[in-house]
Design a protein around this motif. Structure first.
Motif, PDB file in Angstrom:
ATOM      1  N   ASP A  45       0.823  -1.210   0.000  1.00 15.11           N
ATOM      2  CA  ASP A  45       0.000   0.000   0.000  1.00 15.11           C
ATOM      3  C   ASP A  45       0.858   1.261   0.000  1.00 15.11           C
ATOM      4  O   ASP A  45       0.530   2.251  -0.660  1.00 15.11           O
ATOM      5  N   GLN A  46       1.960   1.233   0.746  1.00 13.00           N
ATOM      6  CA  GLN A  46       2.858   2.388   0.756  1.00 13.00           C
ATOM      7  C   GLN A  46       3.526   2.567  -0.603  1.00 13.00           C
ATOM      8  O   GLN A  46       3.615   3.690  -1.118  1.00 13.00           O
ATOM      9  N   VAL A  47       3.984   1.464  -1.195  1.00 15.23           N
ATOM     10  CA  VAL A  47       4.624   1.523  -2.512  1.00 15.23           C
ATOM     11  C   VAL A  47       3.660   2.085  -3.553  1.00 15.23           C
ATOM     12  O   VAL A  47       4.003   2.985  -4.333  1.00 15.23           O
ATOM     13  N   LEU A  48       2.435   1.571  -3.560  1.00 14.40           N
ATOM     14  CA  LEU A  48       1.432   2.041  -4.511  1.00 14.40           C
ATOM     15  C   LEU A  48       1.088   3.504  -4.253  1.00 14.40           C
ATOM     16  O   LEU A  48       0.925   4.295  -5.205  1.00 14.40           O
ATOM     17  N   GLY A  49       0.985   3.882  -2.995  1.00 12.86           N
ATOM     18  CA  GLY A  49       0.665   5.265  -2.660  1.00 12.86           C
ATOM     19  C   GLY A  49       1.714   6.230  -3.190  1.00 12.86           C
ATOM     20  O   GLY A  49       1.384   7.321  -3.679  1.00 12.86           O
ATOM     21  N   VAL A  61       4.562  -5.265  -7.829  1.00 13.22           N
ATOM     22  CA  VAL A  61       4.006  -5.952  -6.671  1.00 13.22           C
ATOM     23  C   VAL A  61       4.714  -7.293  -6.532  1.00 13.22           C
ATOM     24  O   VAL A  61       4.842  -8.041  -7.510  1.00 13.22           O
ATOM     25  N   GLY A  62       5.218  -7.577  -5.331  1.00 11.18           N
ATOM     26  CA  GLY A  62       5.919  -8.837  -5.160  1.00 11.18           C
ATOM     27  C   GLY A  62       6.544  -8.987  -3.795  1.00 11.18           C
ATOM     28  O   GLY A  62       6.464  -8.101  -2.944  1.00 11.18           O
ATOM     29  N   SER A  83      -2.157  -6.593  -9.155  1.00  8.14           N
ATOM     30  CA  SER A  83      -1.565  -6.094 -10.398  1.00  8.14           C
ATOM     31  C   SER A  83      -2.564  -5.411 -11.307  1.00  8.14           C
ATOM     32  O   SER A  83      -2.174  -4.823 -12.324  1.00  8.14           O
ATOM     33  N   GLN A  84      -3.849  -5.455 -10.963  1.00 11.36           N
ATOM     34  CA  GLN A  84      -4.865  -4.812 -11.792  1.00 11.36           C
ATOM     35  C   GLN A  84      -4.793  -3.293 -11.727  1.00 11.36           C
ATOM     36  O   GLN A  84      -5.295  -2.602 -12.608  1.00 11.36           O
ATOM     37  N   ASP A  85      -4.171  -2.750 -10.690  1.00 10.34           N
ATOM     38  CA  ASP A  85      -4.092  -1.297 -10.571  1.00 10.34           C
ATOM     39  C   ASP A  85      -3.289  -0.718 -11.741  1.00 10.34           C
ATOM     40  O   ASP A  85      -2.258  -1.279 -12.141  1.00 10.34           O
ATOM     41  N   PRO A  86      -3.728   0.407 -12.309  1.00 12.05           N
ATOM     42  CA  PRO A  86      -3.023   0.994 -13.455  1.00 12.05           C
ATOM     43  C   PRO A  86      -1.559   1.327 -13.190  1.00 12.05           C
ATOM     44  O   PRO A  86      -0.754   1.352 -14.127  1.00 12.05           O
ATOM     45  N   LYS A 256       2.927  -1.787 -20.190  1.00 10.54           N
ATOM     46  CA  LYS A 256       1.802  -1.186 -19.480  1.00 10.54           C
ATOM     47  C   LYS A 256       2.140   0.244 -19.070  1.00 10.54           C
ATOM     48  O   LYS A 256       1.307   1.152 -19.186  1.00 10.54           O
ATOM     49  N   ALA A 257       3.363   0.473 -18.597  1.00  9.12           N
ATOM     50  CA  ALA A 257       3.793   1.825 -18.245  1.00  9.12           C
ATOM     51  C   ALA A 257       3.799   2.719 -19.476  1.00  9.12           C
ATOM     52  O   ALA A 257       3.393   3.886 -19.412  1.00  9.12           O
ATOM     53  N   ALA A 258       4.256   2.177 -20.597  1.00  7.19           N
ATOM     54  CA  ALA A 258       4.285   2.963 -21.835  1.00  7.19           C
ATOM     55  C   ALA A 258       2.875   3.356 -22.253  1.00  7.19           C
ATOM     56  O   ALA A 258       2.637   4.491 -22.681  1.00  7.19           O
TER      57      ALA A 258
END
Length: 266
Positions: A45-49, A61-62, A83-86, A256-258
């Motif tokens: 959650d911190q990484v995604l935030g 994620v891992g 991994s579904q998060d954009p 996906k990032a691109a």
């Protein structure tokens, strides 16, 4: 423009570092995108935030092999869900570390295979950590590849030619950190000379492994320019060509990032 394909901004944040300043320095040094890497699902959650705070920042994620004994996974379900998060563009970091052996080898191997399964099913690149475990890493990568292809990268490459060749055979990329600037890294540099330009990435692995001339300092994404300059010297090309080629390679692997970046620019 450069991409730092592997950094740990959550580590820097927990040290009390101002991430706005870190990202601003990266921008001023021509680093256009960054991927901050997850090592524990309990800290995802911190990484995604952090990734959500900056338009040029993405995450993975891992579960790191050091954490496999405590948070290791037996299947891909949770990874696929997150991994579904954009903002999530990679699976890992995962892999094997027999140098420190902070987790039992069997737990590392089981978790590694779960991550491979998630990469295969999601199409997101597998981010592999390998230290003093080349033989088992090669064996697992090849065995799993027989069940179906999956994209990936050997991050912070420090191994010999056998792992590089095995990774390249299955379509993987090789990512280089500040270690290639170290005085005693001649064997790594020799292996890198034989890696095709269309399979190379650069990274910092910050806050670790600051490159020369910043060695001994806390590493940060802006320092990836020094690794890119050394890679240019190794390959006998200009730093501008390294920046262009590694950015193209990043877009191809981290597609996906691109796509997300293109949507932002539209």
């Amino acid at each position: 423009m450069l991409v730092d394909s592997h950094c740990h901004l959550d580590y820097l944040e927990r040290e009390g570092t101002d991430l706005d300043e870190i990202v601003a320095r990266a921008r001023s040094n021509g680093v256009e995108r960054l991927v901050t890497i997850c090592t524990k699902l309990s800290e995802f959650d911190q990484v995604l935030g952090i990734a959500r705070r900056f338009p040029e920042l993405y995450c993975s994620v891992g579960v790191h092999p050091h954490e496999a004994g405590r948070e290791g996974l037996e299947d891909a379900e949770r990874l696929l869900e997150l991994s579904q998060d954009p903002k999530v563009v990679g699976i890992g970091e995962t892999g094997l570390d027999y140098y420190y052996e902070n987790s039992p080898r069997q737990a590392q191997q089981v978790s590694f295979r779960a991550h491979i399964s998630a990469s295969r099913e999601s199409g997101l690149p597998l981010i592999v950590h390998a230290r003093d475990a080349d033989e088992d890493t090669i064996a697992i990568l090849r065995e799993e590849y027989q069940s179906g292809p999956y994209p990936g990268v050997i991050h912070c490459f420090t191994a010999g030619p056998a792992l590089a060749e095995a990774a390249l055979e299955i379509g993987f990329y090789i990512s280089l950190a500040g270690i290639i600037t170290f005085k005693k890294a001649d064997e790594i540099r020799e292996t890198v000379r034989n890696v095709p330009m269309d399979r190379l990435l650069v990274e910092t692995d910050s806050p670790f492994l600051a490159p020369v001339p910043k060695r001994g300092k806390r590493n940060e994404p802006s320092y990836v320019v020094h690794t890119a300059e050394k890679l240019a010297d190794i390959k006998g090309v200009s730093p501008e060509e390294i920046a262009a080629r590694t950015s193209e390679n990043f877009d191809r692997l981290f597609s996906k990032a691109a796509r997300e970046q293109a949507d932002l620019s539209a």
